[in-house]
Design an enzyme around this catalytic site. Structure first.
Site, mmCIF file in Angstrom:
data_model
loop_
_atom_site.group_PDB
_atom_site.id
_atom_site.type_symbol
_atom_site.label_atom_id
_atom_site.label_comp_id
_atom_site.label_asym_id
_atom_site.label_seq_id
_atom_site.Cartn_x
_atom_site.Cartn_y
_atom_site.Cartn_z
ATOM 1 N N GLN A 45 0.830 -1.208 0.000
ATOM 2 C CA GLN A 45 0.000 0.000 0.000
ATOM 3 C C GLN A 45 0.864 1.258 0.000
ATOM 4 O O GLN A 45 0.573 2.236 0.678
ATOM 5 C CB GLN A 45 -0.935 -0.008 1.209
ATOM 6 C CG GLN A 45 -1.894 -1.177 1.187
ATOM 7 C CD GLN A 45 -2.767 -1.238 2.429
ATOM 8 O OE1 GLN A 45 -2.817 -0.327 3.235
ATOM 9 N NE2 GLN A 45 -3.471 -2.341 2.588
ATOM 10 N N CYS A 46 1.927 1.233 -0.784
ATOM 11 C CA CYS A 46 2.924 2.299 -0.826
ATOM 12 C C CYS A 46 2.859 2.980 -2.191
ATOM 13 O O CYS A 46 2.474 2.361 -3.181
ATOM 14 C CB CYS A 46 4.312 1.671 -0.604
ATOM 15 S SG CYS A 46 5.715 2.769 -0.771
ATOM 16 N N GLY A 47 3.256 4.230 -2.243
ATOM 17 C CA GLY A 47 3.327 4.924 -3.522
ATOM 18 C C GLY A 47 4.293 4.256 -4.487
ATOM 19 O O GLY A 47 4.175 4.416 -5.705
ATOM 20 N N PHE A 48 5.247 3.498 -3.946
ATOM 21 C CA PHE A 48 6.210 2.793 -4.784
ATOM 22 C C PHE A 48 5.765 1.366 -5.127
ATOM 23 O O PHE A 48 6.475 0.659 -5.843
ATOM 24 C CB PHE A 48 7.582 2.736 -4.090
ATOM 25 C CG PHE A 48 8.211 4.082 -3.870
ATOM 26 C CD1 PHE A 48 8.494 4.922 -4.933
ATOM 27 C CD2 PHE A 48 8.520 4.521 -2.591
ATOM 28 C CE1 PHE A 48 9.076 6.168 -4.737
ATOM 29 C CE2 PHE A 48 9.102 5.761 -2.377
ATOM 30 C CZ PHE A 48 9.382 6.589 -3.455
ATOM 31 N N THR A 49 4.619 0.934 -4.645
ATOM 32 C CA THR A 49 4.149 -0.431 -4.873
ATOM 33 C C THR A 49 4.113 -0.810 -6.355
ATOM 34 O O THR A 49 4.417 -1.960 -6.688
ATOM 35 C CB THR A 49 2.775 -0.661 -4.211
ATOM 36 O OG1 THR A 49 2.918 -0.404 -2.809
ATOM 37 C CG2 THR A 49 2.273 -2.076 -4.413
#
Length: 162
Positions: A35-39
């Site tokens: 659930q990360c912007g980098f996912t």
């Protein structure tokens, strides 16, 4: 034997993985979160895996919930997120801490041999560590460095004869 090869971890399925199995391979270790912007980097990692696995690249993802609680799920939820959303079939380990007193030994080792800018701590999800065929750490990449940006470094490591 190189210290990296003395390490081990537990897969997302609960199986022990001995890192001496990776001798002679190029290994990319990444702390991940669903659930990360980098996912979306999972897609780039999967592309690298598909392109270079047969040449000796091993990608190992370590889910981590230490940054913004971006990996809150259990093993089943993590597996479903990786598989369903990104088609990941490279090695995913069980959830770990990468910083602090409970940091997994893999990350304690990697941070000691490849300290970050200003500090050894991992600053966020999707920090990447590239390890050569000889078990020596080659380079640490920041979370914002996309997988395709490190492809040339991986190719160089794969071509190394050691």
């Amino acid at each position: 034997m190189n210290d990296f090869y003395k390490l081990s971890a537990t897969s997302l399925q609960g199986q022990p993985i001995e890192f001496n199995n990776f001798e002679g391979k190029v290994v990319l270790v990444v702390n991940t979160a669903s659930q990360c912007g980098f996912t979306p980097q999972y897609a780039g990692l999967q592309t690298l895996h598909e392109k270079y696995h047969q040449q000796g690249l091993v990608i190992i993802g370590f889910p981590c919930n230490q940054f913004g609680k971006q990996e809150p799920g259990d093993a089943t939820q993590i597996k479903q997120g990786c598989l369903i959303n990104y088609g990941v079939d490279f090695q995913i380990m069980s959830k770990v801490d990468v910083n602090g007193k409970h940091a997994h030994p893999v990350f304690r080792h990697l941070k000691s041999v490849l300290p970050g800018f200003l500090t050894r701590k991992i600053k966020w999800n999707f920090t990447k560590f590239l390890i050569g065929k000889d078990g020596n750490a080659i380079k640490r990449f920041a979370p914002f460095t996309k997988p395709q940006q490190i492809e040339s470094t991986i190719v160089k490591a794969l071509q190394n004869k050691s």
